[in-house]
Design a protein around this motif. Sequence first.
Motif, PDB file in Angstrom:
ATOM      1  N   THR A 219      12.854  -5.655   0.277  1.00 32.94           N
ATOM      2  CA  THR A 219      12.300  -4.474   0.644  1.00 32.94           C
ATOM      3  C   THR A 219      12.534  -3.414  -0.518  1.00 32.94           C
ATOM      4  N   HIS A 220      11.527  -3.147  -0.906  1.00 35.50           N
ATOM      5  CA  HIS A 220      11.324  -1.896  -1.983  1.00 35.50           C
ATOM      6  C   HIS A 220      11.169  -0.552  -1.310  1.00 35.50           C
TER       7      HIS A 220
ATOM      8  N   ASP B  58       9.486   2.927   2.264  1.00 41.02           N
ATOM      9  CA  ASP B  58       9.291   1.513   1.928  1.00 41.02           C
ATOM     10  C   ASP B  58       7.899   1.526   1.098  1.00 41.02           C
TER      11      ASP B  58
ATOM     12  N   THR C   3       4.970  -1.148  -1.306  1.00 44.53           N
ATOM     13  CA  THR C   3       4.671  -2.418  -1.886  1.00 44.53           C
ATOM     14  C   THR C   3       4.298  -2.254  -3.250  1.00 44.53           C
TER      15      THR C   3
ATOM     16  N   THR D 215       1.952   1.225  -3.582  1.00 45.71           N
ATOM     17  CA  THR D 215       1.159   1.614  -2.537  1.00 45.71           C
ATOM     18  C   THR D 215       2.190   2.495  -1.390  1.00 45.71           C
TER      19      THR D 215
ATOM     20  N   SER E  51       2.563  -3.923  -6.950  1.00 43.79           N
ATOM     21  CA  SER E  51       1.847  -4.822  -7.328  1.00 43.79           C
ATOM     22  C   SER E  51       2.380  -5.708  -8.584  1.00 43.79           C
TER      23      SER E  51
END
Length: 240
Positions: free
Chosen positions: A193-194, A117, A119, A129, A121
């Motif tokens: 959720t990525h 998983d 994040t 990240t 930007s």
Amino acid sequence: MSGGLYPVSGSKLYIGGRVTAKGTVTAADFADATWTEIGGWANAGAIGDTQEVGEQALINEKRVRKFKTTLNGGTMENTFVPMALDPGQIKFKAAIADCVPYAWKIEWGADCMPSSDVTISVAAPAVVTWPSHGLEAGQPVVFSNEGGALPAGLEAGKIYYVIAAGLAANAFSVATTPDATAGIETTAAGTGTHTASAPPAGMTDMFYGLALPGARQGGDATAAHLRAWSIAVDSNIIEI
């Protein structure tokens, strides 16, 4: 991530869309491809260029001299468990009936790929990240999402590539080609959720090829019923 032993088990074969035939392709030719995995892949055939060699006898040297000529990607002979409702097999059947080449992708050792998983930007370029990711510049990355959508500018299932600019132990940016110097810009935040997955470097093959029919396999009472389908490689093979 640049070396190691990877099993054939867990590898994945994908079919893309119809393409205009050409002998030399680059990663950019696959930037907009939409991939469908072909299920029931039971046996993978060999794939890769072989080269023809020409010969010329020379009087003064009393020797036959040799020179390289044309390259041939060969024909990848595969077997599948027949799955009439599998989307990939349905697409393969349509490609067999077609007279033009299709785009193909093989992810060797796909079940060994790191995944996490992440994040992402909203920036130019977007920064992904992923703590201690261990990825290298030029390595392919695929994003997926659960419960929402990726940030605007990224597409789920599309192949992106880690770029050298901004590459750090816990973060990186991506582009649509492995040799790009500028990363992709995201213009709106995503939701849900990525997840990022990174096939091993050098273990993804992409090429153009013709889908060929094959026989259903028989056998004794204990044999599995399989189908042979082949892919005649019609271009160079890009190794990512």
